[in-house]
Design a protein around this motif. Structure first.
Motif, PDB file in Angstrom:
ATOM      1  N   TRP A   1       0.794  -1.220   0.000  1.00 37.03           N
ATOM      2  CA  TRP A   1       0.000   0.000   0.000  1.00 37.03           C
ATOM      3  C   TRP A   1       0.831   1.276   0.000  1.00 37.03           C
ATOM      4  O   TRP A   1       0.321   2.356   0.270  1.00 37.03           O
ATOM      5  N   HIS A   2       2.103   1.176  -0.342  1.00 34.44           N
ATOM      6  CA  HIS A   2       2.943   2.378  -0.387  1.00 34.44           C
ATOM      7  C   HIS A   2       2.425   3.327  -1.472  1.00 34.44           C
ATOM      8  O   HIS A   2       2.053   2.886  -2.564  1.00 34.44           O
ATOM      9  N   PRO A   3       2.395   4.628  -1.188  1.00 34.84           N
ATOM     10  CA  PRO A   3       1.881   5.601  -2.162  1.00 34.84           C
ATOM     11  C   PRO A   3       2.636   5.620  -3.501  1.00 34.84           C
ATOM     12  O   PRO A   3       2.086   6.044  -4.521  1.00 34.84           O
ATOM     13  N   PHE A   4       3.862   5.142  -3.519  1.00 33.00           N
ATOM     14  CA  PHE A   4       4.632   5.132  -4.774  1.00 33.00           C
ATOM     15  C   PHE A   4       3.910   4.367  -5.872  1.00 33.00           C
ATOM     16  O   PHE A   4       3.988   4.728  -7.043  1.00 33.00           O
ATOM     17  N   TRP A   5       3.195   3.303  -5.503  1.00 31.51           N
ATOM     18  CA  TRP A   5       2.539   2.467  -6.516  1.00 31.51           C
ATOM     19  C   TRP A   5       1.394   3.194  -7.219  1.00 31.51           C
ATOM     20  O   TRP A   5       0.925   2.747  -8.251  1.00 31.51           O
ATOM     21  N   GLU A   6       0.966   4.319  -6.675  1.00 32.51           N
ATOM     22  CA  GLU A   6      -0.089   5.116  -7.304  1.00 32.51           C
ATOM     23  C   GLU A   6       0.464   6.128  -8.301  1.00 32.51           C
ATOM     24  O   GLU A   6      -0.297   6.763  -9.023  1.00 32.51           O
ATOM     25  N   THR A   7       1.774   6.295  -8.336  1.00 35.25           N
ATOM     26  CA  THR A   7       2.380   7.249  -9.264  1.00 35.25           C
ATOM     27  C   THR A   7       2.550   6.603 -10.633  1.00 35.25           C
ATOM     28  O   THR A   7       2.438   5.388 -10.787  1.00 35.25           O
ATOM     29  N   GLU A   8       2.815   7.424 -11.615  1.00 34.37           N
ATOM     30  CA  GLU A   8       3.016   6.928 -12.980  1.00 34.37           C
ATOM     31  C   GLU A   8       4.175   5.923 -13.043  1.00 34.37           C
ATOM     32  O   GLU A   8       4.081   4.885 -13.680  1.00 34.37           O
ATOM     33  N   ARG A   9       5.261   6.235 -12.349  1.00 36.50           N
ATOM     34  CA  ARG A   9       6.437   5.345 -12.377  1.00 36.50           C
ATOM     35  C   ARG A   9       6.192   4.025 -11.667  1.00 36.50           C
ATOM     36  O   ARG A   9       6.833   3.028 -11.960  1.00 36.50           O
ATOM     37  N   GLY A  10       5.261   3.999 -10.722  1.00 39.53           N
ATOM     38  CA  GLY A  10       5.034   2.794  -9.937  1.00 39.53           C
ATOM     39  C   GLY A  10       3.926   1.895 -10.447  1.00 39.53           C
ATOM     40  O   GLY A  10       3.668   0.848  -9.865  1.00 39.53           O
ATOM     41  N   ARG A  11       3.285   2.272 -11.524  1.00 35.33           N
ATOM     42  CA  ARG A  11       2.109   1.521 -11.976  1.00 35.33           C
ATOM     43  C   ARG A  11       2.440   0.213 -12.686  1.00 35.33           C
ATOM     44  O   ARG A  11       1.617  -0.685 -12.720  1.00 35.33           O
ATOM     45  N   SER A  12       3.613   0.080 -13.242  1.00 40.00           N
ATOM     46  CA  SER A  12       3.906  -1.138 -14.009  1.00 40.00           C
ATOM     47  C   SER A  12       4.362  -2.270 -13.091  1.00 40.00           C
ATOM     48  O   SER A  12       5.031  -2.038 -12.075  1.00 40.00           O
ATOM     49  N   PRO A  13       4.002  -3.502 -13.446  1.00 44.59           N
ATOM     50  CA  PRO A  13       4.493  -4.653 -12.664  1.00 44.59           C
ATOM     51  C   PRO A  13       6.025  -4.730 -12.654  1.00 44.59           C
ATOM     52  O   PRO A  13       6.619  -5.207 -11.698  1.00 44.59           O
ATOM     53  N   ALA A  14       6.637  -4.218 -13.710  1.00 46.76           N
ATOM     54  CA  ALA A  14       8.102  -4.245 -13.782  1.00 46.76           C
ATOM     55  C   ALA A  14       8.731  -3.410 -12.672  1.00 46.76           C
ATOM     56  O   ALA A  14       9.838  -3.703 -12.220  1.00 46.76           O
ATOM     57  N   ALA A  15       8.021  -2.383 -12.207  1.00 43.18           N
ATOM     58  CA  ALA A  15       8.558  -1.551 -11.126  1.00 43.18           C
ATOM     59  C   ALA A  15       8.686  -2.365  -9.838  1.00 43.18           C
ATOM     60  O   ALA A  15       9.660  -2.225  -9.098  1.00 43.18           O
ATOM     61  N   ARG A  16       7.727  -3.235  -9.576  1.00 41.92           N
ATOM     62  CA  ARG A  16       7.803  -4.076  -8.367  1.00 41.92           C
ATOM     63  C   ARG A  16       8.968  -5.060  -8.464  1.00 41.92           C
ATOM     64  O   ARG A  16       9.680  -5.304  -7.492  1.00 41.92           O
ATOM     65  N   VAL A  17       9.157  -5.609  -9.644  1.00 44.32           N
ATOM     66  CA  VAL A  17      10.282  -6.523  -9.863  1.00 44.32           C
ATOM     67  C   VAL A  17      11.599  -5.773  -9.680  1.00 44.32           C
ATOM     68  O   VAL A  17      12.530  -6.274  -9.045  1.00 44.32           O
ATOM     69  N   GLU A  18      11.659  -4.570 -10.222  1.00 39.62           N
ATOM     70  CA  GLU A  18      12.878  -3.775 -10.102  1.00 39.62           C
ATOM     71  C   GLU A  18      13.172  -3.407  -8.646  1.00 39.62           C
ATOM     72  O   GLU A  18      14.321  -3.410  -8.216  1.00 39.62           O
ATOM     73  N   LEU A  19      12.143  -3.124  -7.869  1.00 44.35           N
ATOM     74  CA  LEU A  19      12.345  -2.839  -6.446  1.00 44.35           C
ATOM     75  C   LEU A  19      12.990  -4.031  -5.753  1.00 44.35           C
ATOM     76  O   LEU A  19      13.960  -3.879  -5.010  1.00 44.35           O
ATOM     77  N   ARG A  20      12.472  -5.224  -6.004  1.00 44.98           N
ATOM     78  CA  ARG A  20      13.046  -6.421  -5.372  1.00 44.98           C
ATOM     79  C   ARG A  20      14.481  -6.636  -5.829  1.00 44.98           C
ATOM     80  O   ARG A  20      15.361  -6.981  -5.033  1.00 44.98           O
ATOM     81  N   ARG A  21      14.743  -6.406  -7.117  1.00 42.69           N
ATOM     82  CA  ARG A  21      16.093  -6.584  -7.653  1.00 42.69           C
ATOM     83  C   ARG A  21      17.063  -5.593  -7.000  1.00 42.69           C
ATOM     84  O   ARG A  21      18.156  -5.968  -6.582  1.00 42.69           O
ATOM     85  N   GLN A  22      16.642  -4.332  -6.895  1.00 44.28           N
ATOM     86  CA  GLN A  22      17.516  -3.326  -6.294  1.00 44.28           C
ATOM     87  C   GLN A  22      17.756  -3.603  -4.812  1.00 44.28           C
ATOM     88  O   GLN A  22      18.869  -3.436  -4.315  1.00 44.28           O
ATOM     89  N   ALA A  23      16.738  -4.023  -4.105  1.00 44.19           N
ATOM     90  CA  ALA A  23      16.901  -4.326  -2.674  1.00 44.19           C
ATOM     91  C   ALA A  23      17.861  -5.495  -2.479  1.00 44.19           C
ATOM     92  O   ALA A  23      18.711  -5.457  -1.587  1.00 44.19           O
ATOM     93  N   ARG A  24      17.742  -6.530  -3.316  1.00 43.08           N
ATOM     94  CA  ARG A  24      18.677  -7.660  -3.216  1.00 43.08           C
ATOM     95  C   ARG A  24      20.089  -7.214  -3.556  1.00 43.08           C
ATOM     96  O   ARG A  24      21.053  -7.648  -2.932  1.00 43.08           O
TER      97      ARG A  24
END
Length: 98
Positions: free
Chosen positions: A47-70
């Motif tokens: 429920w982070h507000p980032f997912w409501e922004t244009e940059r956060g709307r794609s499923p690839a953004a969630r994958v990229e977050l996990r990749r960057q955190a790892r």
């Protein structure tokens, strides 16, 4: 696709989620506490507000977050002097074996 710049609290939540999940997978004591923590972190991530922004709307953004955190986790596990060396550097491998 350009990689989105994630808010630092979102990256930290993902890193905390990764660590908590790894602890649960290892079977450490206090697993109820860890499960509750994992649930809270999951809600925070979802429920982070980032997912409501244009940059956060794609499923690839969630994958990229996990990749960057790892990637950050791996980078922090490596001594600063070795961070710029290739993974196959024999000195780094030799030091890791010791």
């Amino acid at each position: 696709m350009a990689h989105p710049a994630f808010p630092s609290d979102l990256v930290q939540a993902q890193r905390d989620w990764n660590r908590t999940y790894a602890q649960l997978a290892e079977g450490v004591p206090h697993c109820t506490t860890l499960r509750c923590r994992l649930l809270r972190l999951s809600v925070r991530l979802l429920w982070h507000p980032f997912w409501e922004t244009e940059r956060g709307r794609s499923p690839a953004a969630r994958v990229e977050l996990r990749r960057q955190a790892r990637g950050l986790e791996r980078n922090l596990d490596v001594p600063a002097r070795d961070r710029d060396r290739p993974a196959g550097d024999s000195r780094r491998v030799r030091d890791a074996i010791r």
